[in-house]
Design a protein around this motif. Structure first.
Motif, PDB file in Angstrom:
ATOM      1  N   ASP A  81       0.841  -1.214   0.000  1.00  0.00           N
ATOM      2  CA  ASP A  81       0.000   0.000   0.000  1.00  0.00           C
ATOM      3  C   ASP A  81       0.870   1.256   0.000  1.00  0.00           C
ATOM      4  N   GLN A  82       1.908   1.245   0.851  1.00  0.00           N
ATOM      5  CA  GLN A  82       2.778   2.429   0.938  1.00  0.00           C
ATOM      6  C   GLN A  82       3.556   2.655  -0.359  1.00  0.00           C
ATOM      7  N   LEU A  83       3.810   1.572  -1.090  1.00  0.00           N
ATOM      8  CA  LEU A  83       4.515   1.698  -2.373  1.00  0.00           C
ATOM      9  C   LEU A  83       3.550   1.955  -3.526  1.00  0.00           C
ATOM     10  N   GLY A  84       2.255   1.972  -3.215  1.00  0.00           N
ATOM     11  CA  GLY A  84       1.245   2.235  -4.242  1.00  0.00           C
ATOM     12  C   GLY A  84       1.071   1.092  -5.231  1.00  0.00           C
ATOM     13  N   ILE A  85       1.324  -0.131  -4.758  1.00  0.00           N
ATOM     14  CA  ILE A  85       1.221  -1.308  -5.633  1.00  0.00           C
ATOM     15  C   ILE A  85      -0.063  -2.068  -5.325  1.00  0.00           C
ATOM     16  N   GLU A  86      -0.923  -2.168  -6.336  1.00  0.00           N
ATOM     17  CA  GLU A  86      -2.218  -2.816  -6.140  1.00  0.00           C
ATOM     18  C   GLU A  86      -2.142  -4.316  -6.422  1.00  0.00           C
ATOM     19  N   GLN A  87      -1.469  -4.688  -7.509  1.00  0.00           N
ATOM     20  CA  GLN A  87      -1.449  -6.103  -7.897  1.00  0.00           C
ATOM     21  C   GLN A  87      -0.035  -6.612  -8.124  1.00  0.00           C
ATOM     22  N   PHE A  88       0.174  -7.885  -7.829  1.00  0.00           N
ATOM     23  CA  PHE A  88       1.515  -8.455  -7.933  1.00  0.00           C
ATOM     24  C   PHE A  88       1.441  -9.980  -7.975  1.00  0.00           C
ATOM     25  N   ALA A  89       2.530 -10.582  -8.451  1.00  0.00           N
ATOM     26  CA  ALA A  89       2.708 -12.034  -8.318  1.00  0.00           C
ATOM     27  C   ALA A  89       3.507 -12.273  -7.037  1.00  0.00           C
ATOM     28  N   ASN A 112      -1.915 -12.048  -8.578  1.00  0.00           N
ATOM     29  CA  ASN A 112      -2.261 -12.582  -9.900  1.00  0.00           C
ATOM     30  C   ASN A 112      -1.731 -13.984 -10.142  1.00  0.00           C
ATOM     31  N   ALA A 113      -0.612 -14.327  -9.498  1.00  0.00           N
ATOM     32  CA  ALA A 113      -0.004 -15.645  -9.687  1.00  0.00           C
ATOM     33  C   ALA A 113       0.805 -15.968  -8.426  1.00  0.00           C
ATOM     34  N   LEU A 114       0.895 -17.268  -8.119  1.00  0.00           N
ATOM     35  CA  LEU A 114       1.519 -17.705  -6.861  1.00  0.00           C
ATOM     36  C   LEU A 114       2.508 -18.828  -7.133  1.00  0.00           C
ATOM     37  N   ILE A 205      -6.653 -23.691   0.995  1.00  0.00           N
ATOM     38  CA  ILE A 205      -5.998 -23.529  -0.306  1.00  0.00           C
ATOM     39  C   ILE A 205      -6.772 -24.225  -1.428  1.00  0.00           C
ATOM     40  N   GLU A 206      -7.691 -25.114  -1.059  1.00  0.00           N
ATOM     41  CA  GLU A 206      -8.521 -25.757  -2.088  1.00  0.00           C
ATOM     42  C   GLU A 206      -9.408 -24.730  -2.798  1.00  0.00           C
ATOM     43  N   LYS A 207      -9.596 -23.572  -2.155  1.00  0.00           N
ATOM     44  CA  LYS A 207     -10.434 -22.514  -2.758  1.00  0.00           C
ATOM     45  C   LYS A 207      -9.644 -21.650  -3.747  1.00  0.00           C
ATOM     46  N   LEU A 208      -8.323 -21.796  -3.766  1.00  0.00           N
ATOM     47  CA  LEU A 208      -7.501 -20.926  -4.621  1.00  0.00           C
ATOM     48  C   LEU A 208      -7.776 -21.206  -6.094  1.00  0.00           C
ATOM     49  N   THR A 209      -7.932 -20.130  -6.851  1.00  0.00           N
ATOM     50  CA  THR A 209      -8.219 -20.282  -8.288  1.00  0.00           C
ATOM     51  C   THR A 209      -7.154 -19.597  -9.154  1.00  0.00           C
ATOM     52  N   LEU A 210      -6.172 -18.976  -8.539  1.00  0.00           N
ATOM     53  CA  LEU A 210      -5.157 -18.256  -9.319  1.00  0.00           C
ATOM     54  C   LEU A 210      -4.111 -19.238  -9.852  1.00  0.00           C
ATOM     55  N   PRO A 211      -3.395 -18.878 -10.932  1.00  0.00           N
ATOM     56  CA  PRO A 211      -2.335 -19.750 -11.441  1.00  0.00           C
ATOM     57  C   PRO A 211      -1.299 -20.007 -10.338  1.00  0.00           C
ATOM     58  N   THR A 212      -0.988 -21.279 -10.106  1.00  0.00           N
ATOM     59  CA  THR A 212      -0.082 -21.631  -9.007  1.00  0.00           C
ATOM     60  C   THR A 212       0.947 -22.653  -9.477  1.00  0.00           C
ATOM     61  N   LEU A 213       2.205 -22.406  -9.098  1.00  0.00           N
ATOM     62  CA  LEU A 213       3.292 -23.346  -9.364  1.00  0.00           C
ATOM     63  C   LEU A 213       3.852 -23.794  -8.022  1.00  0.00           C
ATOM     64  N   VAL A 214       3.972 -25.106  -7.835  1.00  0.00           N
ATOM     65  CA  VAL A 214       4.559 -25.674  -6.611  1.00  0.00           C
ATOM     66  C   VAL A 214       5.889 -26.312  -6.995  1.00  0.00           C
ATOM     67  N   MET A 215       6.969 -25.900  -6.317  1.00  0.00           N
ATOM     68  CA  MET A 215       8.302 -26.467  -6.590  1.00  0.00           C
ATOM     69  C   MET A 215       8.946 -26.897  -5.280  1.00  0.00           C
ATOM     70  N   VAL A 216       9.747 -27.957  -5.350  1.00  0.00           N
ATOM     71  CA  VAL A 216      10.423 -28.418  -4.132  1.00  0.00           C
ATOM     72  C   VAL A 216      11.722 -29.124  -4.509  1.00  0.00           C
ATOM     73  N   PHE A 265       6.767 -19.663 -16.108  1.00  0.00           N
ATOM     74  CA  PHE A 265       5.475 -19.557 -15.402  1.00  0.00           C
ATOM     75  C   PHE A 265       4.943 -18.127 -15.404  1.00  0.00           C
ATOM     76  N   LEU A 266       5.825 -17.160 -15.117  1.00  0.00           N
ATOM     77  CA  LEU A 266       5.399 -15.755 -15.062  1.00  0.00           C
ATOM     78  C   LEU A 266       5.035 -15.238 -16.450  1.00  0.00           C
ATOM     79  N   ALA A 267       5.797 -15.640 -17.469  1.00  0.00           N
ATOM     80  CA  ALA A 267       5.491 -15.198 -18.843  1.00  0.00           C
ATOM     81  C   ALA A 267       4.115 -15.694 -19.270  1.00  0.00           C
ATOM     82  N   LYS A 268       3.775 -16.890 -18.830  1.00  0.00           N
ATOM     83  CA  LYS A 268       2.493 -17.499 -19.233  1.00  0.00           C
ATOM     84  C   LYS A 268       1.313 -16.929 -18.445  1.00  0.00           C
ATOM     85  N   ASN A 269       1.547 -16.605 -17.172  1.00  0.00           N
ATOM     86  CA  ASN A 269       0.413 -16.292 -16.284  1.00  0.00           C
ATOM     87  C   ASN A 269       0.372 -14.874 -15.763  1.00  0.00           C
TER      88      ASN A 269
END
Length: 271
Positions: A81-89, A112-114, A205-216, A265-269
């Motif tokens: 908020d202080q940086l004036g950023i509304e949306q982000f990955a 927008n993406a996680l 997290i079952e409710k999440l609908t945003l593009p998500t990548l899981v890595m381990v 992932f970011l380029a696609k989503n």
């Protein structure tokens, strides 16, 4: 490194590049430098912001009002908020993924993406939690991390052959852990208790609908691949990547693989 006041304390953060914003969350006992290979690769196309966890890097100890990872998610939203950023990955590794998930659940329209790396959002397993709590009690009492504990904690973060494959990485972490003392050590323990006392958000997290990548990392000891597979199964439509020859700090152990996956992932989503 920039600083901003949140609830009376200075939060330090990296802010590099221009374009759509990607927020990174680092691991417990690390700082923003953990993401250096990713910042180098992604800041050409994105504005990369890395807040440093309270008591980590150059951030102050946690404000009195921050007693959980849910509160910390509010602190990061306050930074945005202080940086004036509304949306982000959001790209979170370990505790970065834990508070990152809390932030997405709290403010779903802003993310927008996680990307969840080497993390888990259920309760901490009891056996592991008891072990960590005992360590915290000792560190608090001694106001330092005793050498045998440094030797026990260090391998938890790396692949099995890290001493041979990435000796500088291991040595640098050991040095930083050994240098912790006094109020700084106690402030870090306070944050650690928040991490391992976290609430269970697994069903949410079952409710999440945003593009998500899981890595381990295939050799992650504190957050074994099975946990990430469970996250992947729970989040509908998520992608899953197992990173070979990587432990918990997969972004530094296998930076090329991680950079390639994040770029794609970011380029696609997210643009």
């Amino acid at each position: 490194m920039e600083k901003i006041q949140i609830n009376g304390r200075n939060m330090s953060y990296l802010d590099v590049g221009e374009g759509p914003v990607v927020v990174f969350g680092h691991s417990y006992l690390w700082d923003s430098a953990m993401w250096q290979p990713q910042i180098e690769a992604l800041s050409k196309q994105y504005r990369c912001i890395v807040p440093e966890l309270w008591a980590h890097g150059q951030s102050d100890a946690a404000p009195d009002s921050t007693t959980s990872l849910l509160d910390y998610a509010d602190d990061v939203l306050c930074l945005m908020d202080q940086l004036g950023i509304e949306q982000f990955a959001l790209v979170g590794l370990s505790v970065g993924g834990m508070w990152g998930t809390e932030l997405v659940l709290k403010a779903p329209t802003r993310v927008n993406a996680l990307v969840l790396m080497d993390t888990f959002v259920g309760y901490e397993p009891e056996v592991a939690k008891a072990k960590y709590v005992a360590m915290f009690d000792t560190i608090e009492q001694l106001e330092m991390v005793p050498p045998p504990m440094v030797d026990a904690i260090t391998p938890l973060f790396f692949a099995s052959n890290a001493e041979q494959d990435t000796p500088e990485l291991v040595a640098e972490f050991k040095k930083r852990l050994s240098a912790l003392s006094g109020e700084k050590a106690k402030a870090i323990v306070h944050v650690g208790r928040m991490v391992f006392d976290r609430r269970d958000t697994f069903d949410d997290i079952e409710k999440l609908t945003l593009p998500t990548l899981v890595m381990v990392g295939a050799e992650d000891k504190p957050r074994p691949p099975l946990e990430s597979m469970l996250l992947h199964d729970a989040i509908d439509g998520s992608e899953f990547i197992l990173i070979p020859k990587a432990g918990h700090i997969s972004c530094l152990e296998q930076p090329e693989i991680v950079n390639e996956a994040l770029t794609r992932f970011l380029a696609k989503n997210f643009a």
